[in-house]
Scaffold this active site. Structure first.
Site, PDB file in Angstrom:
ATOM      1  N   THR A  92       0.999  -1.055  -0.206  1.00 45.42           N
ATOM      2  CA  THR A  92      -0.071   0.310   0.064  1.00 45.42           C
ATOM      3  C   THR A  92       0.447   1.475   0.115  1.00 45.42           C
ATOM      4  O   THR A  92       0.213   2.242  -0.383  1.00 45.42           O
ATOM      5  CB  THR A  92      -0.684   0.037   1.137  1.00 45.42           C
TER       6      THR A  92
ATOM      7  N   ALA B 158       5.756  -8.028   1.527  1.00 41.48           N
ATOM      8  CA  ALA B 158       6.216  -9.538   2.144  1.00 41.48           C
ATOM      9  C   ALA B 158       5.423 -10.492   1.911  1.00 41.48           C
ATOM     10  O   ALA B 158       5.016 -11.435   2.375  1.00 41.48           O
ATOM     11  CB  ALA B 158       6.779  -8.938   3.257  1.00 41.48           C
TER      12      ALA B 158
ATOM     13  N   CYS C 141      -8.788  -6.368   0.673  1.00 43.90           N
ATOM     14  CA  CYS C 141      -8.568  -5.812   1.237  1.00 43.90           C
ATOM     15  C   CYS C 141     -10.206  -4.916   1.403  1.00 43.90           C
ATOM     16  O   CYS C 141     -10.012  -3.331   1.728  1.00 43.90           O
ATOM     17  CB  CYS C 141      -7.531  -5.191   0.169  1.00 43.90           C
TER      18      CYS C 141
HETATM   19  C1  LIG Z   1      -2.332  -6.186  -6.134  1.00 40.66           C
HETATM   20  C2  LIG Z   1      -2.034  -5.384  -4.089  1.00 40.66           C
HETATM   21  N1  LIG Z   1      -1.583  -4.361  -4.154  1.00 40.66           N
HETATM   22  C3  LIG Z   1      -1.383  -3.266  -3.100  1.00 40.66           C
HETATM   23  C4  LIG Z   1      -1.991  -4.777  -2.228  1.00 40.66           C
HETATM   24  C5  LIG Z   1      -1.396  -4.133  -0.610  1.00 40.66           C
HETATM   25  O1  LIG Z   1      -0.925  -5.103   0.015  1.00 40.66           O
HETATM   26  P1  LIG Z   1       0.397  -4.595   1.701  1.00 40.66           P
HETATM   27  O2  LIG Z   1      -1.252  -5.392   2.237  1.00 40.66           O
HETATM   28  O3  LIG Z   1       1.144  -5.169   2.294  1.00 40.66           O
HETATM   29  O4  LIG Z   1      -0.217  -2.906   1.733  1.00 40.66           O
HETATM   30  C6  LIG Z   1      -2.881  -5.182  -2.203  1.00 40.66           C
HETATM   31  C7  LIG Z   1      -3.205  -6.492  -0.576  1.00 40.66           C
HETATM   32  O5  LIG Z   1      -3.906  -6.251  -0.163  1.00 40.66           O
HETATM   33  C8  LIG Z   1      -2.525  -6.237  -3.295  1.00 40.66           C
HETATM   34  O6  LIG Z   1      -3.291  -7.940  -3.352  1.00 40.66           O
END
Ligand SMILES: Cc1ncc(COP(=O)(O)O)c(C=O)c1O
Ligand SMILES: Cc1ncc(COP(=O)(O)O)c(C=O)c1O
Lengths: 391, 124, 391, 124
Positions: free
Chosen positions: C76, C204, C328
């Site tokens: 994110t 990660a 998400c």
């Molecule tokens: C394609 C994609 N981008 C970004 C994210 C965000 O990742 P993070 O949880 O490490 O912020 C996710 C997962 O939620 C994702 O699937």
């Protein structure tokens, strides 16, 4: 005694074994592997329950409500969210902020960022003891001041600001108060209600928790919202998106719970070590305490040594893990701006050493440190052209 | 900051460091730098018959500065007037692995030695 | 078989035992407790060495240089830094960006934030299979386009974009390309040089590493800098301040190293499970695959079930940890905007289930999942007023 | 989303769910909602001598909707015409712990039942 002796607790603390065990359990259990935002299934809810437990533990240490705690990646992010987030959210009300020259870089650079975008910043200068009088804060307020941002315990000198008195002033003038408590949480008593603090930055790794996680307390009634700095999935009430790191947050919660339990004992432990260190170092002529002698937290002692050059002094102390200047600025070796703000000349600001200790520190380590410093200074002075009174 | 093994050795056991004890010959003195410049170096030597009888230095500065004073002093102990005049402090850069941003410190040493040499020339 | 069966790997993966062991070791060793920015002492340098090792491991998986990797708190934040940071840094060159309706919220909300501040955004709509043709990207470019941001593998449907072809187009038009590879890293081959990717977001916890840490690749020559979003102590080349979390970053490095080693085997393992799942589900009449049938990553299968309502379907699958819509966005239960963008009607977008699996998933778990779905759908259809062809 | 134990029980074993099998009495039918509204409910009943002989429902909707149909059907089985007319679907809210944002679903059920009742009144 494990060498080198670690006396850099203000930069980062070792993780408490109980915290590490809990985190390890959390990382190892497949049942807790889910995304804590996946409330639709049992695994997600199990992870979320851990997150909420931790939120309550963090809130409890500072007398906040759990809903007032936003998890972040550390105090740097909390400071940014508090300062920039508040300024942006309230920009129609006013574009003036009050802070101090002795703040952590996270606050200083956030304010500089705002200054470059038209906000006015009043930079308070501390007195020679590193203190900022509440009256000086009051005098700096202007009709369009939206935020005062000051740290509770200074990370370089250990000096404690009277945030309660500053809180009362801010409340009276209807200005929000942000306090960076990265160094004070769990070491000094913090009560956001009694001290009238509106926003409070916290970091786990300064308090025997993991690096990479922190929190921001946001008073529900007085502040309600700040402008987010990151955008995404709406986690943490839309103020801090990104998958919440269950093991990290759980570790922070446990660390804060332990800290609450141990606060009085540990404060006494570090104070005794600090007094022992200072007594030992005072054998040396030309040694100066940086920061007020009484109004200080027990875990930091910062001294300058006259007549020796800082880099060589620091280099001579290879047996000790100490900081010369701020832990966070040790990538560069300029003279500490914080000590400069206290009026120390460049040479003395540069020849400063910050000792910081904690839970696992021992009297034997302190005595070893005194021995190292005495020997290093004697060596450097043996060929220094600078004469030191009494030296 | 990285320091070479050479620097570490000189720093731990600097040669000819400290005040010059009294003795025979003519004393000359040269200073370079200042606290504000981040390094302050003082060389003293006693000479007789166009040769250095004894020398010593004092320094307030970083480990490279101290090691460079020590190395320079070792090279100049017993040297002739001509050798002192010809001495180039920048030649210390390679053996001590002095980083580029610190070559100014070598020039401060050069300055102090140059003043010693000038004082000698002027009958000091 | 451990119940509920975890089939939500796209939301978060369990930490690999080797990664957890390494992190635990790192958390437990006092010698590694220092702040990795404290380069002045041995403990700080030991921590920093771990961080740099991890940086090289992460870089290796995508054929980048270690110096091109910036550690963040997750994908994110990486997405925000890539999109907002690039836009702000290049705003004098142009204020137009190209992205897609099917992006992750971190990219979508970052673009919305920019749109509210005067940037123009072209929102590409995928075809009914969820694909975006490189030609559609080319057609969207304008003279003042500064960035194209598209994800490699879609987190809801698993569809793979041809980022190499898009990279070639962007290079030809001298526009930067940002790729969100949170779902594809370690599952599909990524080579930032061959595919001409300028910025790449990594996480990660989608790849058997810890939650709360990610990285952004920034091409050293083509991009050089982006505007930082947070301000402070200058860590991570001034692009991401805050104490670097040694154990987190070390865990990410080890996870990425393992992923590189296992990529071909694991891709085959999940593809076999996915095909088994799809074969099983196809017994059901009125089941629809979401996303292109061939151009897809192996770890995600997303289906819609006609004639049953989404919330009830999801509720019936209590024995499974699956996602309905994006992981998400599962805090809310609107119909998935990604499936809506593919042209699915609301009811079918809502009755979608995303199954995602990985390293520890087994054929028995897949068979169990098929059984659960068949039974749940039969139950719901037994009293549904909607008739399904062939049902 | 939280579901009460009551909802879970009705969802797992809904009463009078499905199509109404043929039988004696006069058939009436009432529908409420639609796919677009997020819930679609159909009630059918057969009556004779101002009393419900048999009833059944079909529903496309969330677990609360399904549980509410089941609970309503249980209460209305064998009831009189007057009891059907007097039935208030909002009374299902408390026993099923229906959250506020879902009370609309109960009104959809009310609507279907109301249409049954109206058909019955109209001689159906
Ligand atoms: C394609 C994609 N981008 C970004 C994210 C965000 O990742 P993070 O949880 O490490 O912020 C996710 C997962 O939620 C994702 O699937
Ligand atoms: C007072 C203070 N504020 C903020 C920070 C930044 O904390 P973090 O490392 O969690 O970003 C530190 C430590 O570096 C600190 O001492």
């Amino acid at each position: 005694m494990q060498l080198p002796v670690y006396l850099d607790y203000a930069a980062s603390t070792p993780v408490d074994p109980a915290v590490a065990a809990l985190m390890n359990d959390c990382l190892g259990r497949r049942a807790l592997a889910a995304n804590p935002a996946a409330l639709g299934h049992a695994a997600g809810r199990a992870a979320q329950a851990l997150v909420e437990k931790a939120r309550a533990q963090v809130a409890a240490l500072v007398n906040a409500q759990p809903a007032e705690i936003i998890f972040t990646s550390g105090a740097t992010e909390s400071d940014n969210l508090a300062v920039i987030g508040t300024a942006q959210f309230r920009e129609t009300r006013g574009r003036h902020l009050v802070t101090a020259l002795t703040e952590h870089k996270a606050v200083i650079e956030s304010c500089r960022h705002l200054a470059a975008r038209g906000w006015r910043i009043t930079w308070l200068r501390p007195d020679a003891d590193g203190l900022i009088a509440p009256a000086a804060v009051e005098a700096a307020l202007e009709p369009d001041t939206v935020l005062v941002s000051l740290m509770h315990v200074n990370n370089e000198t250990g000096v404690i600001l009277d945030v309660g008195a500053i809180g009362a002033i801010c409340r009276r003038h209807d200005v929000l108060l942000h306090v960076d408590a990265a160094q004070s949480a769990g070491r000094e008593v913090i009560d956001v209600r009694a001290q009238q603090i509106d926003l409070l930055s916290l970091s786990a790794h300064k308090l025997y928790g993991p690096k990479g996680v922190g929190a921001l307390f946001i008073d529900q009634e007085r502040v309600r919202r700040v402008a987010p700095l990151l955008f995404g999935g709406g986690q943490e009430r839309g103020l801090r998106p990104g998958t919440v790191a269950t093991h990290q947050v759980a570790g922070m919660g446990e660390a804060f719970r332990l800290a609450a339990e141990r606060l009085p004992d540990e404060a006494q432990h570090v104070r005794a070590l600090r007094d022992r260190l200072w007594a030992g170092l005072q054998q040396l002529p030309g040694i100066l305490l940086n920061g007020h002698v009484g109004q200080r937290s027990g875990h930091i002692l910062n001294v300058s040594v006259a007549g020796v050059e800082g880099e060589s002094l620091f280099y001579s102390l290879g047996g000790l893990c100490v900081a010369s200047g701020s832990a966070c600025t040790s990538l560069s070796n300029e003279a500490s701006p914080v000590l400069r703000a206290l009026g120390r000349p460049v040479a003395l600001a540069q020849s400063s050493i910050r000792f910081s200790f904690g839970r696992a520190s021992t009297a034997a380590e302190i005595d070893f440190a005194v021995g190292c410093v005495v020997q290093a200074v004697a060596h450097l002075r043996s060929f220094s052209p600078v004469s030191v009174a009494g030296g | 900051m990285d320091y070479s093994g050479e620097v570490a050795l000189h720093f731990a056991a600097p040669r000819h460091a400290g005040a010059l004890p009294p003795g025979p010959g003519t004393l000359v003195r040269g200073e370079g730098g200042s606290l504000e410049q981040g390094a302050w170096v003082v060389f003293e030597l006693r000479h007789e018959a166009a040769r250095v009888l004894a020398l010593a230095w004092q320094a307030w500065g970083c480990p490279h500065t101290i090691a460079a004073c020590s190395l320079a002093a070792g090279k100049l102990a017993g040297c002739t007037r001509a050798e002192l005049q010809a001495f180039d402090a920048l030649s210390l850069r390679a053996p001590l692995d002095v980083p580029a941003h610190k070559t100014g410190r070598l020039l401060i040493i050069q300055d102090a030695l140059h003043k010693c040499s000038a004082a000698w020339d002027n009958g000091g």
